[in-house]
Design a protein around this motif. Structure first.
Motif, PDB file in Angstrom:
ATOM      1  N   ASP A 286       1.106  -2.990  -3.592  1.00 40.84           N
ATOM      2  CA  ASP A 286       0.131  -3.843  -4.276  1.00 40.84           C
ATOM      3  C   ASP A 286       0.730  -4.488  -5.526  1.00 40.84           C
ATOM      4  O   ASP A 286       0.564  -5.697  -5.770  1.00 40.84           O
ATOM      5  N   LYS A 309      -5.767  -9.848  -1.828  1.00 44.27           N
ATOM      6  CA  LYS A 309      -6.833  -8.909  -1.454  1.00 44.27           C
ATOM      7  C   LYS A 309      -6.169  -7.543  -1.260  1.00 44.27           C
ATOM      8  O   LYS A 309      -5.928  -7.094  -0.150  1.00 44.27           O
ATOM      9  N   GLU A 311      -6.059  -3.651  -1.516  1.00 41.95           N
ATOM     10  CA  GLU A 311      -6.962  -2.495  -1.519  1.00 41.95           C
ATOM     11  C   GLU A 311      -6.250  -1.204  -1.128  1.00 41.95           C
ATOM     12  O   GLU A 311      -6.898  -0.194  -0.894  1.00 41.95           O
ATOM     13  N   GLY A 313      -3.770   0.584  -2.881  1.00 37.49           N
ATOM     14  CA  GLY A 313      -3.547   1.535  -3.959  1.00 37.49           C
ATOM     15  C   GLY A 313      -2.082   1.880  -4.125  1.00 37.49           C
ATOM     16  O   GLY A 313      -1.207   1.415  -3.403  1.00 37.49           O
ATOM     17  N   GLU A 345      -2.954  -9.485   2.027  1.00 35.92           N
ATOM     18  CA  GLU A 345      -3.954  -8.422   2.074  1.00 35.92           C
ATOM     19  C   GLU A 345      -3.266  -7.091   2.367  1.00 35.92           C
ATOM     20  O   GLU A 345      -2.351  -7.011   3.189  1.00 35.92           O
ATOM     21  N   THR A 346      -3.710  -6.058   1.670  1.00 38.94           N
ATOM     22  CA  THR A 346      -3.283  -4.687   1.960  1.00 38.94           C
ATOM     23  C   THR A 346      -4.534  -3.829   2.070  1.00 38.94           C
ATOM     24  O   THR A 346      -5.513  -4.030   1.348  1.00 38.94           O
ATOM     25  N   ARG A 347      -4.478  -2.846   2.951  1.00 35.75           N
ATOM     26  CA  ARG A 347      -5.610  -1.928   3.125  1.00 35.75           C
ATOM     27  C   ARG A 347      -5.130  -0.654   3.803  1.00 35.75           C
ATOM     28  O   ARG A 347      -4.047  -0.615   4.378  1.00 35.75           O
ATOM     29  N   ARG A 348      -5.969   0.329   3.723  1.00 39.14           N
ATOM     30  CA  ARG A 348      -5.691   1.611   4.379  1.00 39.14           C
ATOM     31  C   ARG A 348      -6.651   1.787   5.551  1.00 39.14           C
ATOM     32  O   ARG A 348      -7.872   1.660   5.383  1.00 39.14           O
TER      33      ARG A 348
END
Length: 446
Positions: A286, A309, A311, A313, A345-348
């Protein structure tokens, strides 16, 4: 959702246990049936022998007393049991029928009344009374039997031995499947030990040979590509220097742009040919995305806007050099062929981290998606002079796989191209400090 039954070992377990249960149940039923038959036959033979012995005793030595529990009762005695009825248990009915078959025709056979010592009453045509002899008790099979204990012990031993054999059989195949997965992701694949059945050894040998040949071919191609690209850098530098000395500004600017395009292509060749693992320090994805987006806006003020975007962490970390190359190639590709805005965008998710870059352009035709990540393939021939070599997405896919991830290229539902990269938790979830500690720290933790 993964199920144990979907694995080779799981199916072998089901087949082995099912066959053992079927065979043991059939064996147990046959043994119980045969044991009852043997018991009945033995009781019949014993009763026939005693009856004949009593008759011989009466005929030869009538004055001698009979053994205990053996007697001769008058025909009119009130102690004579009644005729056997149809409600007798099946073992007793079979015993009476078999005993009549062994004695002369016309012999009457009756069993003693319940409550007393078990005995059989026999009256033949020539007998003057009832011959009463003891008989071993015929009991129905008990609900609990010691044979069940032996059956459980034999069954458990057979299951353990069969499971061990099944595990030994599928273990080489599992190792081969894991090696195939590593090879398909572009990761280093050491030779798989050749063991197991002959067909599996032949398959493993063929796979190892294929990996060696493909690796040698890739190595030769990378060396050739890197050599050519490296040799071109010097003449390009001289060409740029000479272009800077031109008097015609318009021609000078055009030649400089062409030289810069060629230099960019050479740099892509070098990145694509680079086949060594990334030794740079892991950084939070991020934070690095924010840093690269700021740098991209500063270097290219007129470029299309970039939206973030983020998310995932701080737990999501990748090697810095790999992450820089991934994002720079994707942003250049979106800037050249897409439309604003570009979204990082990053997300888990449940089992993986996701890093994606998308734009709002026309995307790629569905028939061309499979070719999008192939090296040296340009989906639009008109782009040949734009300073691109057709290696951008190929480099992205190779870099993602080199660090253990997967790359998926597709079109967004509302338009535009999306490149989504997934990284398993065991690769990209460790804290940055722990990843920087290297193998020594991992050994201490384990």
């Amino acid at each position: 959702m993964r199920r144990a039954i979907d694995t080779l070992f799981g199916r072998l377990v089901v087949i082995v246990i099912g066959m053992l249960v079927l065979s043991h149940v059939a064996w147990f039923a046959i043994i119980r049936f045969e044991r009852d038959n043997v018991q009945t036959r033995f009781a019949v033979e014993e009763a026939v022998f005693l009856v004949e012995a009593v008759r011989q005793h009466i005929a030869n030595t009538p004055d001698q007393p009979l053994p205990p529990r053996v007697r001769v009762v008058p025909l009119a005695s009130p102690d004579v049991p009644r005729q056997p009825d149809e409600n007798m248990p099946p073992p007793l009915q079979r015993f009476v029928e078999d005993l009549k078959d062994r004695l002369p025709d016309g012999t009457d056979v009756r069993l003693s009344e319940p409550g007393g010592p078990p005995s059989v009453w026999v009256h033949g045509v020539k007998d003057t009374g009832w011959v009463v002899v003891p008989v071993q008790p015929l009991r129905p099979p008990r609900s609990r039997d010691r044979m069940l204990v032996w059956l459980a012990l034999i069954f458990s031993t057979a299951v353990l031995a069969a499971l061990f054999g099944a595990w030994q059989l599928q273990y080489p195949l599992r190792s081969l499947a894991q090696a195939v997965g590593r090879f398909g992701r572009g990761q280093p694949t050491p030779p798989v030990p050749e063991r197991g059945p002959r067909e599996l050894r032949q398959l493993t040998h063929g796979f190892n040979q294929m990996v060696r040949e493909v690796s040698q071919t890739e190595s030769d191609r990378a060396v050739m590509l890197a050599g050519v690209a490296h040799d071109l850098k010097t003449p390009l530098a001289r060409l740029r220097l000479r272009a800077e000395m031109m008097d015609d500004a318009k021609m000078r600017d055009g030649v400089v742009r062409d030289v810069d395009s060629m230099a960019h292509i050479v740099d892509q060749f070098l990145v694509f040919a680079h086949d060594r693992p990334d030794g740079s320090e892991p950084v939070p994805v991020d934070e690095q995305c924010e840093r690269i987006a700021r740098a991209y806006r500063a270097v290219s003020p007129g470029a299309q806007p970039i939206r973030l975007k983020l998310e995932a962490g701080l737990a999501f970390a990748l090697p810095a050099a790999t992450l820089d190359r991934l994002l720079s190639n994707l942003l250049d590709n979106a800037h050249a062929y897409g439309a604003p805005p570009v979204v990082i965008e990053t997300r888990r998710e449940a089992k993986v981290w996701v890093l994606s870059v998308s734009d709002h352009g026309k995307g790629i035709a569905p028939d061309d998606l499979i070719k999008a990540s192939r090296p040296f393939v340009r989906l639009d021939p008109a782009r040949g002079g734009s300073g691109h070599s057709g290696l951008g997405l190929a480099i992205v896919e190779r870099l993602a796989r080199r660090v253990g991830g997967e790359c998926e290229i597709g079109n967004r539902a509302d338009g535009g191209l999306q490149v989504a990269m997934t990284f398993p938790f065991d690769i990209a979830t460790r804290p940055v400090e722990e990843r920087r500690a290297g193998p020594q720290h991992e050994e201490r933790v384990s």
